[in-house]
Write a protein that holds these residues in place. Structure first.
Motif, PDB file in Angstrom:
ATOM      1  N   GLU A   1     -10.958  -3.568   1.150  1.00 54.13           N
ATOM      2  CA  GLU A   1      -9.618  -3.507   0.427  1.00 54.13           C
ATOM      3  C   GLU A   1      -8.554  -4.619   1.489  1.00 54.13           C
ATOM      4  O   GLU A   1      -8.468  -4.420   2.450  1.00 54.13           O
ATOM      5  N   PRO A   2      -7.670  -4.426   1.157  1.00 56.40           N
ATOM      6  CA  PRO A   2      -6.276  -5.459   1.442  1.00 56.40           C
ATOM      7  C   PRO A   2      -5.763  -4.527   3.348  1.00 56.40           C
ATOM      8  O   PRO A   2      -5.824  -3.309   2.923  1.00 56.40           O
TER       9      PRO A   2
ATOM     10  N   LEU B   1     -11.839  -7.054   5.510  1.00 54.47           N
ATOM     11  CA  LEU B   1     -10.909  -8.202   4.692  1.00 54.47           C
ATOM     12  C   LEU B   1     -10.944  -9.449   5.139  1.00 54.47           C
ATOM     13  O   LEU B   1     -11.621 -10.368   4.990  1.00 54.47           O
TER      14      LEU B   1
ATOM     15  N   TYR C   1     -11.455  -6.474  -4.266  1.00 49.74           N
ATOM     16  CA  TYR C   1     -11.174  -5.729  -3.168  1.00 49.74           C
ATOM     17  C   TYR C   1     -11.016  -4.543  -3.261  1.00 49.74           C
ATOM     18  O   TYR C   1      -9.453  -3.515  -3.224  1.00 49.74           O
TER      19      TYR C   1
END
Length: 328
Positions: free
Chosen positions: A153-154, A159, A180
């Motif tokens: 995930e952001p 990431l 994501y």
């Protein structure tokens, strides 16, 4: 002066003296609190933090007068922010996230450097897994091109790591069909055939991946070769790592890389306190508790305590490791 008034004065003085002595004793016995920010209660950081907190506390045979507690948190970034803001004395973090915070890069780009951050110890490796469907045909990082890949995930450290790994092999997010997702939903989509691979950073074996290997079959994509060697040279918070054969059902030995779980504090913490905490951490009593208390506890070793340092050691910790011959 009458005898009675003199007696009263002496008695009053004795009372004051007793109060003063009592106050001094109370001050001397006032415990020092040392919080350890960990992670979610279902993860690895929290139980390991509990083991360490008990080992270094005075009641556990650690530092006299110290009360250490493991505090559940949102993980690396939250712990670093708590240390920086003074709401926690220490916390656990991935070594990559710690490096980014200290240098004001990566996840901390544009947020300023947290220059007061210091390392107490490197604890254990957190392996970079690239989990792929068994029938995906993905045998190398380059094979991810054109595939449906979850990068996490952001705002996550995973990431940023995934981008670094892809970049080392000449790929970007635009070369894959990037999604994501958190590891849980990513695993579900992999099982359902809606995803080809996903990145995950954590110690092995990880329960969710073990379940996926048993129920659906997986392969782990190696991160190796000259590209990986250059990556290790460029980013010193990474280390070589190997997932042994059979760690996950029907998955062969896999060469990969890892970041480290590290215990961090602030340069503002007293040198003597941190020295005594580190001394307690590596005592025989603590060793027994770590070995018996959690699978990851066995990997927390004095000989690797100064590995992969992207953030300077706290002077109190540095003094101890020099005495033990780990540092020159």
């Amino acid at each position: 002066m009458s005898f009675i008034s003199k007696t009263r004065r002496l008695a009053f003085g004795a009372v004051l003296g007793a109060v003063a002595i009592g106050t001094t004793l109370a001050v001397a016995q006032t415990p020092a609190f040392f919080r350890i920010g960990t992670g979610g209660t279902a993860g690895t950081y929290y139980p390991v933090g509990g083991l360490i907190a008990n080992a270094i506390s005075g009641t556990g045979g650690g530092v006299q007068g110290l009360v250490a507690t493991a505090v559940a948190s949102n993980g690396s970034v939250a712990n670093i922010n708590a240390i920086s803001g003074g709401s926690s004395e220490s916390g656990f973090s991935q070594s990559d996230v710690a490096y980014w915070a200290y240098t004001g890069t990566g996840l901390f780009e544009g947020k300023g450097k947290i220059e007061q951050l210091r390392t107490i110890a490197t604890l254990y490796p957190e392996t970079i897994h690239i989990v792929a469907r068994k029938d995906s045909g993905i045998a190398s990082v380059k094979d991810l091109k054109g595939k449906r890949v979850s990068m996490d995930e952001p705002g996550s450290g995973t990431l940023v790591d995934a981008r670094i790994v892809l970049g080392a092999f000449g790929l970007t997010e635009k070369d894959v069909k990037a999604e994501y997702l958190k590891p849980g939903p990513a695993g579900d989509r992999l099982r359902d055939g809606a995803l080809d691979a996903y990145f995950f950073v954590g110690g092995y074996p990880t329960g969710a991946i073990s379940e996926l290997a048993t129920s659906s079959g997986i392969t782990l994509v190696p991160i190796t070769g000259p590209e990986a060697d250059k990556l290790l040279k460029d980013y010193q918070f990474f280390s070589k790592d190997t997932v042994p054969a059979g760690t996950y059902k029907d998955v062969a030995e896999t060469q990969t890389i890892s970041v480290n779980a590290q215990w961090l504090t602030s340069a503002k913490q007293p040198d003597d306190l941190v020295y005594n905490i580190v001394k307690a951490l590596w005592s025989e009593q603590s060793r027994a508790a770590l070995d018996s208390g959690h699978a990851k506890g066995k990997l927390i070793r004095l000989e690797t305590a100064t590995n992969g340092l992207g953030v300077p050691l706290h002077p109190g910790a540095e003094k101890f490791y020099k005495e033990k011959g780990l540092l020159k």
